[in-house]
Scaffold this motif. Structure first.
Motif, mmCIF file in Angstrom:
data_model
loop_
_atom_site.group_PDB
_atom_site.id
_atom_site.type_symbol
_atom_site.label_atom_id
_atom_site.label_comp_id
_atom_site.label_asym_id
_atom_site.label_seq_id
_atom_site.Cartn_x
_atom_site.Cartn_y
_atom_site.Cartn_z
ATOM 1 N N HIS A 198 69.169 -32.327 -48.965
ATOM 2 C CA HIS A 198 69.337 -33.463 -49.877
ATOM 3 C C HIS A 198 68.455 -34.662 -49.523
ATOM 4 O O HIS A 198 68.537 -35.693 -50.182
ATOM 5 C CB HIS A 198 70.798 -33.915 -49.893
ATOM 6 C CG HIS A 198 71.759 -32.815 -50.215
ATOM 7 N ND1 HIS A 198 71.792 -32.177 -51.437
ATOM 8 C CD2 HIS A 198 72.714 -32.218 -49.463
ATOM 9 C CE1 HIS A 198 72.738 -31.257 -51.427
ATOM 10 N NE2 HIS A 198 73.296 -31.251 -50.237
ATOM 11 N N VAL A 221 78.132 -33.263 -49.603
ATOM 12 C CA VAL A 221 78.333 -33.262 -48.157
ATOM 13 C C VAL A 221 79.590 -34.069 -47.874
ATOM 14 O O VAL A 221 79.774 -35.159 -48.411
ATOM 15 C CB VAL A 221 77.129 -33.886 -47.415
ATOM 16 C CG1 VAL A 221 77.388 -33.950 -45.917
ATOM 17 C CG2 VAL A 221 75.852 -33.108 -47.696
ATOM 18 N N THR A 261 66.343 -35.016 -38.108
ATOM 19 C CA THR A 261 67.174 -34.089 -38.870
ATOM 20 C C THR A 261 66.579 -32.693 -38.804
ATOM 21 O O THR A 261 65.377 -32.512 -38.958
ATOM 22 C CB THR A 261 67.265 -34.537 -40.334
ATOM 23 O OG1 THR A 261 67.841 -35.829 -40.367
ATOM 24 C CG2 THR A 261 68.109 -33.599 -41.147
ATOM 25 N N PHE A 267 72.941 -32.235 -44.594
ATOM 26 C CA PHE A 267 72.158 -33.226 -45.330
ATOM 27 C C PHE A 267 70.708 -32.806 -45.552
ATOM 28 O O PHE A 267 70.024 -33.361 -46.407
ATOM 29 C CB PHE A 267 72.159 -34.575 -44.598
ATOM 30 C CG PHE A 267 73.407 -35.369 -44.788
ATOM 31 C CD1 PHE A 267 73.688 -35.968 -46.014
ATOM 32 C CD2 PHE A 267 74.298 -35.549 -43.756
ATOM 33 C CE1 PHE A 267 74.837 -36.710 -46.199
ATOM 34 C CE2 PHE A 267 75.457 -36.294 -43.923
ATOM 35 C CZ PHE A 267 75.722 -36.865 -45.145
#
Length: 101
Positions: A46, A76, A37, A43
């Protein structure tokens, strides 16, 4: 455990628990690469937060087409749209319902 999101070939939104996997070559159709990521994904801010709410949007012929997740700092929305995966940040406190496409 990780969560795998993708747009299915029938335009549904696939959401499943899955361990990350290695990328693979699809020949003339290109290559699938799996990356960690990055900070610019919706995202990223979070990661590690609890999911406070989930709403799904269904299409009778294909199943789930959208999923919206609420976190304390925002939300999201994930959509399977025309065979593509769309993921965007939303203000989950502004509207309790699913926004339209």
């Amino acid at each position: 455990m990780s969560t795998h999101l993708m747009s299915g070939t029938d335009w549904c939104l696939v959401v499943e628990a899955s361990e990350p996997y290695e990328g693979y070559d699809m020949g003339e159709w290109g290559r699938i690469d799996v990356w960690p990521t990055q900070e610019e994904t919706p995202f990223a801010c979070h990661i590690g937060d609890a999911v406070l709410g989930v709403r799904e949007e269904w299409e009778p012929r294909t199943g789930r087409v959208a999923l919206e997740l609420d976190f304390s700092s925002g939300g999201v929305r994930c959509e399977g749209w025309s065979g593509e995966l769309r993921v965007r940040a939303v203000d989950s406190s502004a509207s309790p319902g699913m926004p339209g496409p």
